[in-house]
Design a protein around this motif. Structure first.
Motif, PDB file in Angstrom:
ATOM      1  N   SER A 132     -16.611 -22.243  -6.608  1.00 33.13           N
ATOM      2  CA  SER A 132     -16.809 -21.656  -7.949  1.00 33.13           C
ATOM      3  C   SER A 132     -18.786 -22.374  -8.747  1.00 33.13           C
ATOM      4  CB  SER A 132     -15.755 -21.556  -9.406  1.00 33.13           C
ATOM      5  OG  SER A 132     -15.949 -23.271  -8.931  1.00 33.13           O
ATOM      6  N   HIS A 133     -18.724 -23.393  -7.728  1.00 35.12           N
ATOM      7  CA  HIS A 133     -20.008 -24.026  -8.355  1.00 35.12           C
ATOM      8  C   HIS A 133     -21.102 -23.446  -7.615  1.00 35.12           C
ATOM      9  CE1 HIS A 133     -17.439 -25.894 -11.134  1.00 35.12           C
ATOM     10  NE2 HIS A 133     -17.191 -26.318  -9.749  1.00 35.12           N
ATOM     11  N   ARG A 134     -20.898 -22.843  -6.120  1.00 30.54           N
ATOM     12  CA  ARG A 134     -22.243 -22.509  -5.462  1.00 30.54           C
ATOM     13  C   ARG A 134     -22.534 -20.647  -5.739  1.00 30.54           C
ATOM     14  NH1 ARG A 134     -19.609 -26.242  -2.922  1.00 30.54           N
ATOM     15  NH2 ARG A 134     -20.678 -27.862  -3.013  1.00 30.54           N
ATOM     16  N   HIS A 135     -23.349 -20.149  -5.762  1.00 32.89           N
ATOM     17  CA  HIS A 135     -23.603 -18.740  -5.492  1.00 32.89           C
ATOM     18  C   HIS A 135     -24.671 -18.052  -5.002  1.00 32.89           C
ATOM     19  CE1 HIS A 135     -24.321 -14.717  -7.098  1.00 32.89           C
ATOM     20  NE2 HIS A 135     -25.205 -14.561  -7.382  1.00 32.89           N
ATOM     21  N   PHE A 136     -24.533 -17.453  -3.661  1.00 34.18           N
ATOM     22  CA  PHE A 136     -25.868 -16.248  -3.016  1.00 34.18           C
ATOM     23  C   PHE A 136     -25.872 -15.155  -3.053  1.00 34.18           C
ATOM     24  CE2 PHE A 136     -27.486 -14.719   1.327  1.00 34.18           C
ATOM     25  CZ  PHE A 136     -28.491 -15.491   1.050  1.00 34.18           C
ATOM     26  N   GLY A 137     -27.417 -14.292  -3.961  1.00 39.05           N
ATOM     27  CA  GLY A 137     -27.373 -13.356  -3.902  1.00 39.05           C
ATOM     28  C   GLY A 137     -28.696 -12.476  -3.523  1.00 39.05           C
ATOM     29  N   ILE A 138     -28.237 -11.666  -3.073  1.00 39.64           N
ATOM     30  CA  ILE A 138     -30.392 -11.218  -3.117  1.00 39.64           C
ATOM     31  C   ILE A 138     -30.102 -10.168  -3.587  1.00 39.64           C
ATOM     32  CG2 ILE A 138     -30.675  -9.329  -1.647  1.00 39.64           C
ATOM     33  CD1 ILE A 138     -29.504 -11.070   0.567  1.00 39.64           C
ATOM     34  N   THR A 139     -31.654 -10.739  -3.621  1.00 39.85           N
ATOM     35  CA  THR A 139     -32.617 -10.222  -4.999  1.00 39.85           C
ATOM     36  C   THR A 139     -33.116  -9.417  -4.391  1.00 39.85           C
ATOM     37  OG1 THR A 139     -34.274 -12.135  -4.084  1.00 39.85           O
ATOM     38  CG2 THR A 139     -32.082 -12.229  -6.132  1.00 39.85           C
ATOM     39  N   ASP A 140     -34.053  -9.208  -3.299  1.00 41.66           N
ATOM     40  CA  ASP A 140     -34.899  -8.072  -3.069  1.00 41.66           C
ATOM     41  C   ASP A 140     -34.286  -7.903  -1.382  1.00 41.66           C
ATOM     42  OD1 ASP A 140     -36.509  -7.487  -1.487  1.00 41.66           O
ATOM     43  OD2 ASP A 140     -38.902  -7.649  -1.671  1.00 41.66           O
ATOM     44  N   ARG A 141     -33.446  -6.359  -1.727  1.00 42.55           N
ATOM     45  CA  ARG A 141     -32.997  -5.903  -0.832  1.00 42.55           C
ATOM     46  C   ARG A 141     -33.590  -5.705   0.236  1.00 42.55           C
ATOM     47  NH1 ARG A 141     -27.088  -5.449  -1.573  1.00 42.55           N
ATOM     48  NH2 ARG A 141     -26.566  -5.593  -3.800  1.00 42.55           N
ATOM     49  N   GLU A 142     -34.521  -4.690  -0.372  1.00 40.07           N
ATOM     50  CA  GLU A 142     -35.388  -4.716   1.012  1.00 40.07           C
ATOM     51  C   GLU A 142     -35.615  -5.240   2.224  1.00 40.07           C
ATOM     52  OE1 GLU A 142     -36.320  -0.849   1.582  1.00 40.07           O
ATOM     53  OE2 GLU A 142     -34.099  -0.822   0.046  1.00 40.07           O
ATOM     54  N   THR A 143     -36.612  -5.870   1.670  1.00 41.57           N
ATOM     55  CA  THR A 143     -36.759  -7.454   2.464  1.00 41.57           C
ATOM     56  C   THR A 143     -35.992  -8.093   3.186  1.00 41.57           C
ATOM     57  OG1 THR A 143     -39.031  -8.203   0.480  1.00 41.57           O
ATOM     58  CG2 THR A 143     -38.390 -10.178   2.137  1.00 41.57           C
ATOM     59  N   PHE A 144     -34.549  -8.210   2.574  1.00 39.86           N
ATOM     60  CA  PHE A 144     -33.334  -8.847   3.485  1.00 39.86           C
ATOM     61  C   PHE A 144     -33.114  -8.059   4.454  1.00 39.86           C
ATOM     62  CE2 PHE A 144     -28.614  -9.556   4.081  1.00 39.86           C
ATOM     63  CZ  PHE A 144     -29.208 -10.732   4.156  1.00 39.86           C
ATOM     64  N   LYS A 145     -32.725  -6.353   4.026  1.00 35.35           N
ATOM     65  CA  LYS A 145     -32.815  -5.400   5.433  1.00 35.35           C
ATOM     66  C   LYS A 145     -34.047  -5.439   6.037  1.00 35.35           C
ATOM     67  CE  LYS A 145     -30.870  -2.032   2.742  1.00 35.35           C
ATOM     68  NZ  LYS A 145     -31.159  -0.706   1.644  1.00 35.35           N
ATOM     69  N   LEU A 146     -34.900  -5.653   5.951  1.00 35.55           N
ATOM     70  CA  LEU A 146     -36.365  -5.562   6.923  1.00 35.55           C
ATOM     71  C   LEU A 146     -35.996  -7.447   7.836  1.00 35.55           C
ATOM     72  CD1 LEU A 146     -39.109  -4.724   5.218  1.00 35.55           C
ATOM     73  CD2 LEU A 146     -37.795  -3.825   6.812  1.00 35.55           C
ATOM     74  N   VAL A 147     -35.635  -8.409   7.189  1.00 35.09           N
ATOM     75  CA  VAL A 147     -35.232  -9.513   8.296  1.00 35.09           C
ATOM     76  C   VAL A 147     -34.182  -9.396   8.863  1.00 35.09           C
ATOM     77  CG1 VAL A 147     -34.609 -11.292   7.802  1.00 35.09           C
ATOM     78  CG2 VAL A 147     -36.175 -11.494   5.670  1.00 35.09           C
ATOM     79  N   VAL A 148     -32.706  -8.605   8.493  1.00 34.69           N
ATOM     80  CA  VAL A 148     -31.342  -8.342   9.401  1.00 34.69           C
ATOM     81  C   VAL A 148     -32.404  -7.458  10.668  1.00 34.69           C
ATOM     82  CG1 VAL A 148     -29.318  -7.683   9.224  1.00 34.69           C
ATOM     83  CG2 VAL A 148     -29.804  -9.313   7.236  1.00 34.69           C
ATOM     84  N   HIS A 149     -32.680  -6.730  10.138  1.00 37.29           N
ATOM     85  CA  HIS A 149     -32.709  -5.370  11.211  1.00 37.29           C
ATOM     86  C   HIS A 149     -33.979  -6.447  11.991  1.00 37.29           C
ATOM     87  CE1 HIS A 149     -34.427  -1.533  12.455  1.00 37.29           C
ATOM     88  NE2 HIS A 149     -35.303  -2.292  12.566  1.00 37.29           N
ATOM     89  N   VAL A 150     -35.094  -6.971  11.754  1.00 32.36           N
ATOM     90  CA  VAL A 150     -35.702  -8.060  13.052  1.00 32.36           C
ATOM     91  C   VAL A 150     -34.905  -8.073  13.966  1.00 32.36           C
ATOM     92  CG1 VAL A 150     -37.282  -9.189  13.439  1.00 32.36           C
ATOM     93  CG2 VAL A 150     -37.887  -7.260  11.910  1.00 32.36           C
ATOM     94  N   ALA A 151     -33.982  -8.982  13.056  1.00 33.59           N
ATOM     95  CA  ALA A 151     -32.533  -9.911  13.328  1.00 33.59           C
ATOM     96  C   ALA A 151     -31.864  -9.453  14.767  1.00 33.59           C
ATOM     97  CB  ALA A 151     -32.063 -10.727  12.891  1.00 33.59           C
ATOM     98  N   LYS A 152     -31.726  -8.746  14.440  1.00 33.59           N
ATOM     99  CA  LYS A 152     -30.525  -7.136  14.796  1.00 33.59           C
ATOM    100  C   LYS A 152     -31.682  -6.709  16.120  1.00 33.59           C
ATOM    101  CE  LYS A 152     -26.198  -4.964  14.080  1.00 33.59           C
ATOM    102  NZ  LYS A 152     -25.576  -4.477  12.335  1.00 33.59           N
ATOM    103  N   ASN A 153     -32.280  -5.813  16.113  1.00 32.26           N
ATOM    104  CA  ASN A 153     -32.596  -5.033  16.569  1.00 32.26           C
ATOM    105  C   ASN A 153     -34.194  -4.899  17.318  1.00 32.26           C
ATOM    106  OD1 ASN A 153     -30.900  -2.996  15.631  1.00 32.26           O
ATOM    107  ND2 ASN A 153     -31.692  -2.268  13.745  1.00 32.26           N
ATOM    108  N   LYS A 154     -34.697  -5.905  16.483  1.00 28.66           N
ATOM    109  CA  LYS A 154     -36.259  -5.745  17.530  1.00 28.66           C
ATOM    110  C   LYS A 154     -36.950  -7.694  17.309  1.00 28.66           C
ATOM    111  CE  LYS A 154     -38.123  -2.499  14.271  1.00 28.66           C
ATOM    112  NZ  LYS A 154     -39.988  -2.633  13.046  1.00 28.66           N
ATOM    113  N   GLY A 155     -35.698  -7.734  17.886  1.00 35.41           N
ATOM    114  CA  GLY A 155     -36.035  -9.571  17.775  1.00 35.41           C
ATOM    115  C   GLY A 155     -35.699  -9.711  19.247  1.00 35.41           C
ATOM    116  N   HIS A 156     -36.212 -11.107  19.897  1.00 35.56           N
ATOM    117  CA  HIS A 156     -36.221 -11.678  21.177  1.00 35.56           C
ATOM    118  C   HIS A 156     -34.599 -11.354  21.761  1.00 35.56           C
ATOM    119  CE1 HIS A 156     -39.561 -13.342  21.270  1.00 35.56           C
ATOM    120  NE2 HIS A 156     -39.813 -14.214  19.720  1.00 35.56           N
TER     121      HIS A 156
END
Length: 178
Positions: A132-156
């Motif tokens: 309850s003392h920690r939080h993680f939240g996405i603030t820029d969904r487009e950048t985060f989506k691109l990071v996930v997309h690269v790691a999932k689909n385009k990465g090594h």
């Protein structure tokens, strides 16, 4: 000890030329001012900034084995910032130290910095959900989506994903939906 709020970002560092010992810019590799879509051919470094200082966390290849580096900077590191984390620096250190890829053999196809960073982010999210003392939240969904997309689909690792990578990418995709 009170929690602190950190902006979470990622830096895409050009890969070093093999065997040369000097850094060689890869054509199309982005800097923090470049195009994020070319991130599949770069080294990924996670950045946690509290405004006046930053902590960089990354995989390092230590003679063929995966290890990590945590470095502090007295200034804000330019990065693609996409999330906020409220917690402690000790949380960041512990996740880096206890990362399940540490000690494994480095492989640029199935065990690389992109997998390491993606798993770190999923673990950070899990840690925040469990307290309850920690939080993680996405603030820029487009950048985060691109990071996930690269790691999932385009990465090594896109051609030969291991179970850890698949589970991590699925967890990150769920974060986008929230």
């Amino acid at each position: 000890m009170p929690s602190e709020k950190y902006r979470v970002g990622i830096v895409f560092r050009p890969l070093e030329a093999s065997g040369s010992g000097s850094s060689k810019r890869v054509r199309g590799a982005p800097t923090t001012k470049g195009h994020i879509g070319d991130a599949a051919i770069t080294h990924w470094i996670l950045v946690f900034s509290n405004g006046s200082s930053s902590r960089r966390v990354e995989l390092i290849n230590n003679e063929g084995r995966i290890s990590y580096s945590v470095r502090d900077s007295e200034h804000k590191v330019p990065a693609y910032y996409f999330a906020n984390f409220t917690g402690h620096l000790s949380d960041i250190n512990k996740l880096a130290r206890e990362h399940p890829m540490n000690g494994k053999y480095y492989n640029e196809v199935v065990n690389n910095c992109q997998h390491w960073a993606a798993h770190f982010l999923a673990s950070l999210s899990d840690l925040a959900k469990a307290s309850s003392h920690r939080h993680f939240g996405i603030t820029d969904r487009e950048t985060f989506k691109l990071v996930v997309h690269v790691a999932k689909n385009k990465g090594h690792g896109a051609n030969l994903p291991n179970d850890l990578v698949v589970a991590t990418m699925n967890a990150l995709v769920k974060l986008i939906a929230n």
